[in-house]
Design a protein around this motif. Structure first.
Motif, PDB file in Angstrom:
ATOM      1  N   ASN A 145      81.730  60.594  70.595  1.00 32.21           N
ATOM      2  CA  ASN A 145      82.295  59.559  69.840  1.00 32.21           C
ATOM      3  C   ASN A 145      82.651  58.248  70.601  1.00 32.21           C
ATOM      4  O   ASN A 145      83.673  57.591  70.021  1.00 32.21           O
ATOM      5  CB  ASN A 145      83.311  60.154  68.942  1.00 32.21           C
ATOM      6  N   ARG A 146      81.908  57.996  71.462  1.00 30.52           N
ATOM      7  CA  ARG A 146      82.290  56.703  72.317  1.00 30.52           C
ATOM      8  C   ARG A 146      81.144  55.834  71.922  1.00 30.52           C
ATOM      9  O   ARG A 146      79.770  56.112  71.882  1.00 30.52           O
ATOM     10  CB  ARG A 146      82.813  56.862  73.550  1.00 30.52           C
ATOM     11  N   TRP A 147      81.375  54.448  72.274  1.00 33.00           N
ATOM     12  CA  TRP A 147      80.165  53.312  72.034  1.00 33.00           C
ATOM     13  C   TRP A 147      80.351  52.144  73.104  1.00 33.00           C
ATOM     14  O   TRP A 147      81.600  51.878  73.451  1.00 33.00           O
ATOM     15  CB  TRP A 147      80.366  52.572  70.713  1.00 33.00           C
ATOM     16  N   LYS A 148      79.243  51.871  73.751  1.00 34.57           N
ATOM     17  CA  LYS A 148      79.328  50.983  74.744  1.00 34.57           C
ATOM     18  C   LYS A 148      78.993  49.481  74.177  1.00 34.57           C
ATOM     19  O   LYS A 148      77.802  49.504  73.426  1.00 34.57           O
ATOM     20  CB  LYS A 148      78.150  51.141  75.823  1.00 34.57           C
ATOM     21  N   ILE A 149      79.659  48.588  74.243  1.00 33.84           N
ATOM     22  CA  ILE A 149      79.416  47.337  73.472  1.00 33.84           C
ATOM     23  C   ILE A 149      79.172  46.229  74.802  1.00 33.84           C
ATOM     24  O   ILE A 149      79.968  46.186  75.802  1.00 33.84           O
ATOM     25  CB  ILE A 149      80.801  46.530  73.057  1.00 33.84           C
ATOM     26  N   PRO A 150      78.054  45.813  74.570  1.00 34.38           N
ATOM     27  CA  PRO A 150      77.765  44.680  75.665  1.00 34.38           C
ATOM     28  C   PRO A 150      78.633  43.628  75.745  1.00 34.38           C
ATOM     29  O   PRO A 150      78.905  42.866  74.718  1.00 34.38           O
ATOM     30  CB  PRO A 150      76.280  44.147  75.090  1.00 34.38           C
ATOM     31  N   ALA A 151      79.204  43.601  76.973  1.00 36.88           N
ATOM     32  CA  ALA A 151      79.990  42.281  77.266  1.00 36.88           C
ATOM     33  C   ALA A 151      79.516  40.991  76.851  1.00 36.88           C
ATOM     34  O   ALA A 151      80.090  40.084  76.375  1.00 36.88           O
ATOM     35  CB  ALA A 151      80.584  42.377  78.622  1.00 36.88           C
ATOM     36  N   GLY A 152      78.192  41.057  77.230  1.00 37.79           N
ATOM     37  CA  GLY A 152      77.349  39.773  76.895  1.00 37.79           C
ATOM     38  C   GLY A 152      77.683  39.177  75.227  1.00 37.79           C
ATOM     39  O   GLY A 152      77.772  38.047  75.166  1.00 37.79           O
ATOM     40  N   TRP A 153      77.430  40.327  74.352  1.00 39.46           N
ATOM     41  CA  TRP A 153      77.707  39.862  73.157  1.00 39.46           C
ATOM     42  C   TRP A 153      79.196  39.328  72.910  1.00 39.46           C
ATOM     43  O   TRP A 153      79.354  38.516  72.173  1.00 39.46           O
ATOM     44  CB  TRP A 153      77.354  41.316  72.385  1.00 39.46           C
ATOM     45  N   LEU A 154      80.182  40.282  73.420  1.00 36.21           N
ATOM     46  CA  LEU A 154      81.556  39.792  73.112  1.00 36.21           C
ATOM     47  C   LEU A 154      81.711  38.228  73.637  1.00 36.21           C
ATOM     48  O   LEU A 154      82.425  37.499  73.120  1.00 36.21           O
ATOM     49  CB  LEU A 154      82.508  40.786  74.048  1.00 36.21           C
ATOM     50  N   ILE A 155      81.238  37.841  74.904  1.00 39.21           N
ATOM     51  CA  ILE A 155      81.565  36.682  75.501  1.00 39.21           C
ATOM     52  C   ILE A 155      80.920  35.625  74.654  1.00 39.21           C
ATOM     53  O   ILE A 155      81.367  34.413  74.109  1.00 39.21           O
ATOM     54  CB  ILE A 155      81.058  36.790  76.915  1.00 39.21           C
ATOM     55  N   GLU A 156      79.518  35.649  74.276  1.00 39.07           N
ATOM     56  CA  GLU A 156      78.807  34.904  73.356  1.00 39.07           C
ATOM     57  C   GLU A 156      79.590  34.787  72.035  1.00 39.07           C
ATOM     58  O   GLU A 156      79.860  33.482  71.614  1.00 39.07           O
ATOM     59  CB  GLU A 156      77.345  35.545  73.095  1.00 39.07           C
ATOM     60  N   ASN A 157      79.986  35.778  71.514  1.00 38.48           N
ATOM     61  CA  ASN A 157      80.684  35.551  70.203  1.00 38.48           C
ATOM     62  C   ASN A 157      82.099  35.216  70.112  1.00 38.48           C
ATOM     63  O   ASN A 157      82.761  35.269  69.038  1.00 38.48           O
ATOM     64  CB  ASN A 157      80.518  37.025  69.385  1.00 38.48           C
ATOM     65  N   ALA A 158      82.576  35.079  71.407  1.00 42.47           N
ATOM     66  CA  ALA A 158      83.815  34.390  71.585  1.00 42.47           C
ATOM     67  C   ALA A 158      83.849  33.035  71.834  1.00 42.47           C
ATOM     68  O   ALA A 158      84.480  32.133  72.356  1.00 42.47           O
ATOM     69  CB  ALA A 158      84.681  35.232  72.661  1.00 42.47           C
ATOM     70  N   GLY A 159      82.432  32.522  71.712  1.00 44.12           N
ATOM     71  CA  GLY A 159      82.140  30.933  71.792  1.00 44.12           C
ATOM     72  C   GLY A 159      81.956  30.562  73.463  1.00 44.12           C
ATOM     73  O   GLY A 159      82.275  29.384  73.613  1.00 44.12           O
ATOM     74  N   LEU A 160      81.695  31.429  74.258  1.00 49.35           N
ATOM     75  CA  LEU A 160      82.000  31.090  75.699  1.00 49.35           C
ATOM     76  C   LEU A 160      80.666  31.172  76.317  1.00 49.35           C
ATOM     77  O   LEU A 160      80.485  30.921  77.777  1.00 49.35           O
ATOM     78  CB  LEU A 160      82.842  32.148  76.440  1.00 49.35           C
ATOM     79  N   LYS A 161      79.509  31.260  75.718  1.00 49.68           N
ATOM     80  CA  LYS A 161      78.290  31.181  76.347  1.00 49.68           C
ATOM     81  C   LYS A 161      77.924  29.555  76.730  1.00 49.68           C
ATOM     82  O   LYS A 161      78.076  28.912  75.762  1.00 49.68           O
ATOM     83  CB  LYS A 161      77.211  31.531  75.145  1.00 49.68           C
ATOM     84  N   GLY A 162      77.841  29.402  78.128  1.00 50.96           N
ATOM     85  CA  GLY A 162      77.644  28.168  78.431  1.00 50.96           C
ATOM     86  C   GLY A 162      78.594  27.398  78.801  1.00 50.96           C
ATOM     87  O   GLY A 162      78.341  26.098  79.300  1.00 50.96           O
ATOM     88  N   ILE A 163      79.949  27.666  78.698  1.00 51.70           N
ATOM     89  CA  ILE A 163      81.118  27.260  79.170  1.00 51.70           C
ATOM     90  C   ILE A 163      81.121  26.759  80.716  1.00 51.70           C
ATOM     91  O   ILE A 163      80.779  27.655  81.368  1.00 51.70           O
ATOM     92  CB  ILE A 163      82.480  27.647  78.543  1.00 51.70           C
ATOM     93  N   LYS A 164      81.750  25.898  80.951  1.00 50.07           N
ATOM     94  CA  LYS A 164      82.056  25.762  82.667  1.00 50.07           C
ATOM     95  C   LYS A 164      83.592  25.336  83.053  1.00 50.07           C
ATOM     96  O   LYS A 164      84.170  24.514  82.235  1.00 50.07           O
ATOM     97  CB  LYS A 164      81.124  24.334  82.841  1.00 50.07           C
ATOM     98  N   ILE A 165      83.743  25.848  84.173  1.00 46.45           N
ATOM     99  CA  ILE A 165      85.022  25.343  84.803  1.00 46.45           C
ATOM    100  C   ILE A 165      84.308  24.591  86.057  1.00 46.45           C
ATOM    101  O   ILE A 165      83.843  25.379  86.823  1.00 46.45           O
ATOM    102  CB  ILE A 165      86.069  26.136  85.214  1.00 46.45           C
ATOM    103  N   GLY A 166      84.552  23.556  86.243  1.00 43.26           N
ATOM    104  CA  GLY A 166      83.848  22.783  87.525  1.00 43.26           C
ATOM    105  C   GLY A 166      82.524  23.247  87.644  1.00 43.26           C
ATOM    106  O   GLY A 166      81.767  22.932  86.516  1.00 43.26           O
ATOM    107  N   ASP A 167      82.066  23.717  88.700  1.00 44.51           N
ATOM    108  CA  ASP A 167      80.691  23.944  88.722  1.00 44.51           C
ATOM    109  C   ASP A 167      80.192  25.680  88.522  1.00 44.51           C
ATOM    110  O   ASP A 167      79.033  26.058  88.702  1.00 44.51           O
ATOM    111  CB  ASP A 167      80.124  23.888  90.402  1.00 44.51           C
ATOM    112  N   ALA A 168      81.163  26.493  87.693  1.00 45.54           N
ATOM    113  CA  ALA A 168      81.105  27.639  87.325  1.00 45.54           C
ATOM    114  C   ALA A 168      81.052  27.706  85.963  1.00 45.54           C
ATOM    115  O   ALA A 168      81.719  27.135  85.264  1.00 45.54           O
ATOM    116  CB  ALA A 168      82.555  28.603  87.792  1.00 45.54           C
ATOM    117  N   GLY A 169      80.029  28.508  85.743  1.00 46.77           N
ATOM    118  CA  GLY A 169      79.700  28.491  84.195  1.00 46.77           C
ATOM    119  C   GLY A 169      79.006  29.819  83.783  1.00 46.77           C
ATOM    120  O   GLY A 169      78.796  30.787  84.644  1.00 46.77           O
ATOM    121  N   THR A 170      79.001  30.092  82.463  1.00 39.91           N
ATOM    122  CA  THR A 170      78.280  31.270  81.898  1.00 39.91           C
ATOM    123  C   THR A 170      77.050  31.013  82.043  1.00 39.91           C
ATOM    124  O   THR A 170      76.662  29.891  81.457  1.00 39.91           O
ATOM    125  CB  THR A 170      79.049  31.836  80.618  1.00 39.91           C
ATOM    126  N   TYR A 171      75.888  31.649  81.971  1.00 39.36           N
ATOM    127  CA  TYR A 171      74.484  31.517  82.156  1.00 39.36           C
ATOM    128  C   TYR A 171      74.050  31.227  80.573  1.00 39.36           C
ATOM    129  O   TYR A 171      74.417  32.062  79.855  1.00 39.36           O
ATOM    130  CB  TYR A 171      73.698  32.684  82.870  1.00 39.36           C
TER     131      TYR A 171
END
Ligand code: FAD
Ligand code: EPU
Length: 339
Positions: free
Chosen positions: A269-295
């Protein structure tokens, strides 16, 4: 044995961050490794880090101690019968060279793990996995050096406690055991493992009995190249976080709020949730700090767009954890080893 002091690790980590280590030693055998401990490390009580190809490590500062680069080579068959083969490989072999060799020989079991960067010796550390396969499906045992006794030891698959992105080597045996060889059992009469939907889609027009091992490797490589940045072009360490596993009730609450959420059942009764989905849906896809960013093609991968420091990458990782926690009440645990 190569020995350098004040040595830059920029070329030795796939994030490409520029940090130095006090001492860098490259070893090519168990005897050399023992020698390093006997003559340098133990009597000086020094800090050390075993390094493969640095594809799952984030250095946030200079390393105060010894970096020991594993370059133990060699691949040999240690036993075989008509159905299967046992292969022993040096921990410093490049993982994908071993996969390529096995595919060429028609030895089934690791073809779905094609193109994962890194060394053979690091593969058991987080039980590498991709496209419906994991190292634990084929691992027989590892051999290596027990640091406390400076004795060679063998650890069986059961003892290694391999689990999703986890093993005894990341826990009880962290910094206590150095893997020098890995023993795998592969199948001479294997069948395609198409359990991952991306792979079954790829072969949707081909009957399963017409798919050979080389085609599986080719498909996995193509899919990986379409999603993941090549560290030679853009510094990264693959998925930065593990995919979180949650209970039925947490998943159902999220599903009622976010009807497009993606999740995969993992039993009990457990589920794996893609962290990529959570990060994208938290509005963080493509954000940057300096030269570090989400792809931009895969939000779970943090990339170094040029001159990012390890500290900036860590700052971005912490911002992601905080934002995902606030929005979804889920804690993201890093997969990458932060030093
Ligand atoms: P390193 O980064 O050098 O080391 C990783 C950890 O293992 C460190 O803590 C180190 O101290 C320890 N270690 C290394 N060697 C030994 C040893 N011989 N004995 C004891 N401890 C040791 N991983 C997956 O599971 N699946 C994927 O699909 C995947 N895709 C990736 C894609 C990209 C583009 C990148 C950059 C990484 C990806 N990874 C993936 C992560 C990485 O490839 C694996 O974790 C790999 O096994 C790391 O190997 P390495 O030799 O680079 O290890
Ligand atoms: N997704 C998004 N937005 C994104 C990225 C992903 O919504 O920006 C969603 C999509 O719905 C997608 C799902 O997440 O279908 C899963 O994405 P993907 O298939 O790319 O896989 P992943 O869960 O992000 C995992 C492993 C990878 C492994 C692939 C293939 C972890 C932490 N990561 O990624 O391993 O290659 O599956 O099996 O388990 C690594 O460990 O470094 C790594 C790259």
């Amino acid at each position: 044995m190569i020995r350098e002091t004040g040595f830059s690790l920029k070329k030795y980590n796939t994030f490409g961050v520029d940090v130095k280590t006090d001492v860098f030693i490259e070893f090519t055998s168990l005897a050399e490794l023992k020698d390093i401990f006997e003559n340098e490390l133990l009597n000086k009580n020094q800090n050390f880090l075993v390094l493969g190809e640095g594809s799952n490590i984030l250095f946030t500062k200079n390393f105060n101690g010894y970096v020991l680069k594993n370059s133990i080579k060699g691949v040999k068959i240690i036993s075989e019968d008509k159905d299967s083969v046992e292969i022993k490989a040096g921990a410093g072999e490049h993982w994908d060279d071993l996969v390529n060799y096995c595919v060429e020989q028609n030895y089934w079991g690791i073809e779905n793990l094609s193109l994962i960067p890194g060394t053979v010796g690091a593969a058991p550390i987080q039980n590498i996995g991709a496209y419906g396969a994991e190292l634990k499906d084929v691992l027989v045992a590892v051999e290596g050096l027990s640091v406390a006794e400076l004795k060679e030891m063998r650890i069986s698959r059961e003892e290694a406690k391999l689990a999703y992105r986890n093993s005894i080597f990341k826990n009880e045996l962290k910094n206590k055991f150095i893997i020098t060889h890995v023993i795998l059992q592969l199948n001479k009469k294997g069948k395609p493992n198409l359990s991952y939907s991306g792979l079954s889609n790829y072969f949707k027009n081909t009957p399963v009995d017409k798919i050979d091992i080389g085609q599986i490797r080719k498909a996995v490589i193509e899919i990986r190249r379409s999603k993941l940045p090549d560290p030679a072009q853009l510094g990264n360490a693959g998925s930065f976080f593990k995919n979180p596993v949650v209970s039925d009730s947490i998943y159902n609450k999220l599903k009622s709020k976010y009807s497009n959420i993606v999740a995969f059942p993992v039993g009990d009764n457990r589920w794996k949730i893609p962290a990529g989905w959570l990060i994208e849906n938290a509005g963080l896809k493509g954000i940057k700090i300096g030269d570090a960013g989400t792809y931009e093609k895969q939000a779970l991968v943090i990339v170094n767009y040029g001159k990012s420091t390890g500290k900036e990458i860590l700052e971005l990782a912490k911002l992601i954890q905080k934002t995902v926690k606030e929005k979804f009440n889920i804690e993201l645990e890093p997969e990458v080893n932060i030093i």
